[in-house]
Design a protein around this motif. Structure first.
Motif, PDB file in Angstrom:
ATOM      1  N   LEU A   1       0.929  -1.186   0.059  1.00 26.83           N
ATOM      2  CA  LEU A   1      -0.088   0.047  -0.127  1.00 26.83           C
ATOM      3  C   LEU A   1       0.917   1.225  -0.191  1.00 26.83           C
ATOM      4  O   LEU A   1       1.617   1.485   0.893  1.00 26.83           O
ATOM      5  CB  LEU A   1      -0.842   0.072   1.210  1.00 26.83           C
TER       6      LEU A   1
ATOM      7  N   TYR B   1      -8.290   4.523  -3.203  1.00 26.30           N
ATOM      8  CA  TYR B   1      -7.193   3.696  -3.927  1.00 26.30           C
ATOM      9  C   TYR B   1      -7.185   3.143  -5.036  1.00 26.30           C
ATOM     10  O   TYR B   1      -8.582   2.718  -5.241  1.00 26.30           O
ATOM     11  CB  TYR B   1      -6.650   2.890  -2.576  1.00 26.30           C
TER      12      TYR B   1
ATOM     13  N   SER C   1      -6.135   0.045  -7.759  1.00 21.40           N
ATOM     14  CA  SER C   1      -5.393  -1.382  -7.888  1.00 21.40           C
ATOM     15  C   SER C   1      -5.432  -1.695  -9.410  1.00 21.40           C
ATOM     16  O   SER C   1      -6.103  -1.198 -10.163  1.00 21.40           O
ATOM     17  CB  SER C   1      -6.744  -2.277  -6.948  1.00 21.40           C
TER      18      SER C   1
ATOM     19  N   LEU D   1      -7.052  -5.143   0.348  1.00 22.01           N
ATOM     20  CA  LEU D   1      -7.488  -4.034   0.877  1.00 22.01           C
ATOM     21  C   LEU D   1      -8.941  -4.154   1.481  1.00 22.01           C
ATOM     22  O   LEU D   1      -9.452  -3.755   2.285  1.00 22.01           O
ATOM     23  CB  LEU D   1      -7.420  -2.963  -0.053  1.00 22.01           C
TER      24      LEU D   1
ATOM     25  N   ALA E   1      -2.790   0.127  -4.425  1.00 23.86           N
ATOM     26  CA  ALA E   1      -2.213  -1.271  -3.877  1.00 23.86           C
ATOM     27  C   ALA E   1      -1.568  -2.051  -5.112  1.00 23.86           C
ATOM     28  O   ALA E   1      -2.650  -2.245  -5.859  1.00 23.86           O
ATOM     29  CB  ALA E   1      -3.380  -1.731  -3.126  1.00 23.86           C
TER      30      ALA E   1
END
Length: 212
Positions: A17, A44, A46, A57, A92
């Motif tokens: 992360l 976030y 990914s 996550l 992430a």
């Protein structure tokens, strides 16, 4: 489980992360605190829905009792680009993808999901160190043979793999590619596969994810 005979686990690739270096997030605790104060206010990126980073996550949000806004990409590189460009605060991804940006100071690694710290980022704590024991998740790589392969052949292959993974040059080669070598014989590898199928299956069903 129906089609292959596990031979040996080779290693694991942890999820990292990371934050934009100019973001207010210097550690995981600050991310959790902000998200608790205002649900879905922290986004976030990914590599995509159902990817290991996304699922990792999801484990974090459930353990910490928070809601994060997930932005799925088609691969990790574009997600990283948007984070270092300031469009997103967090990403992430696997350790190797984000490492150059951490080294350049454009991104800040907050934590890794491995059972132990990544040799690529020895100063970055694991989620387990921070109190999130269920975040010891990672992608793993192993070698399997077709189902029905004679046990003596599986045993011979296992011995060859484990012998190779004891060689320093092999270990350093894997580590340079972001993988932590974790040799494991066929019996342990089989148990790992079964436990992961159950663990990831439960989360997949809870999220309502389907392959496409």
């Amino acid at each position: 489980e129906k089609d292959v005979a596990p031979v040996a686990l080779v290693g694991r690739v942890p999820v990292v992360l990371a934050a934009n270096a100019a973001s207010p997030f210097a550690n995981v605790g600050q991310v959790i605190q902000t998200a608790k104060g205002k649900p879905n206010s922290v986004a976030y990126g990914s590599p995509g829905n159902g990817s290991t980073p996304h699922m990792a996550l999801e484990f974090l949000t459930r353990a910490a009792g928070i809601d994060l806004q997930h932005i799925p990409y088609r691969g990790g590189s574009q997600a990283i680009t948007d984070v270092i460009g300031g469009q997103l605060p967090l990403v992430a991804v696997n350790a190797l993808e984000v490492l150059p940006h951490v080294k350049s100071g454009k991104a800040r690694a907050l934590a890794v999901t491995g059972e132990r710290r990544s040799p690529l980022m020895p100063d970055v704590p694991t989620f387990a160190e921070l109190g999130h024991k269920n975040l010891t998740v990672s992608s793993w790589a192993g070698i399997s043979a077709p189902k029905g392969t004679p046990p003596e052949v599986v045993k011979k292959l296992q011995a060859a793999v484990l012998s190779s993974l004891a060689k320093p040059q092999i270990v350093s080669s894997f580590q340079a590619d972001g993988m932590t070598p974790m040799p494991m014989g066929s019996d342990e590898y089989t148990q790992l596969m079964r436990s992961d199928f159950e663990r990831w299956g439960q989360l997949t069903r809870a999220l309502g994810l389907k392959g496409n």
